[in-house]
Scaffold this active site. Structure first.
Site, short mmCIF file in Angstrom:
data_model
loop_
_atom_site.label_atom_id
_atom_site.label_comp_id
_atom_site.label_asym_id
_atom_site.label_seq_id
_atom_site.Cartn_x
_atom_site.Cartn_y
_atom_site.Cartn_z
N CYS A 103 35.29 81.90 50.62
CA CYS A 103 34.88 82.46 49.32
C CYS A 103 33.51 83.12 49.42
O CYS A 103 32.50 82.44 49.58
CB CYS A 103 34.89 81.33 48.30
SG CYS A 103 34.07 81.71 46.74
N CYS A 131 30.94 82.12 46.74
CA CYS A 131 30.48 80.74 46.98
C CYS A 131 29.31 80.75 47.96
O CYS A 131 28.34 79.99 47.80
CB CYS A 131 31.60 79.89 47.58
SG CYS A 131 33.04 79.71 46.51
#
Length: 101
Positions: free
Chosen positions: A26, A29
């Site tokens: 991600c 993230c």
């Protein structure tokens, strides 16, 4: 934290705990990670910040119906008190977390 340590480290904590639900793949993230580390250094005595990899710990992510990442959930006395979805700049996160720090 992991599925097996979640209860002890998050739900039974005496201080509010922000759980960063994330995954290795991600991109957003990875952007929010260093910001959370800074906030942890500055406000760690009032708000504990931990990370939970949803790929390695699917049970906890499922229990809290994490549908998109990054999702940051603030737990107070074992309950989700606030949810923040998506990467945000530090100033915005600090505003969102002002009640806890």
């Amino acid at each position: 934290v992991t599925d097996s340590t979640f209860t002890a480290e998050v739900l039974q904590s005496d201080v509010p705990v922000l759980v960063d639900f994330w995954a290795e793949w991600c991109g957003p993230c990875k952007m929010v990670g260093p910001v959370l580390e800074e906030i942890a250094k500055e406000h760690g005595e009032k708000l504990r910040i931990v990370k939970l990899n949803i790929d390695e710990n699917p049970e906890t992510a499922r229990n809290y119906q994490i549908m998109s990442i990054p999702t940051m959930a603030v737990f107070v006395k074992g309950e989700v008190d606030k949810s923040i979805v998506g990467a945000k700049p530090k100033a915005a996160l600090l505003r969102d977390l002002s009640a806890y720090i």
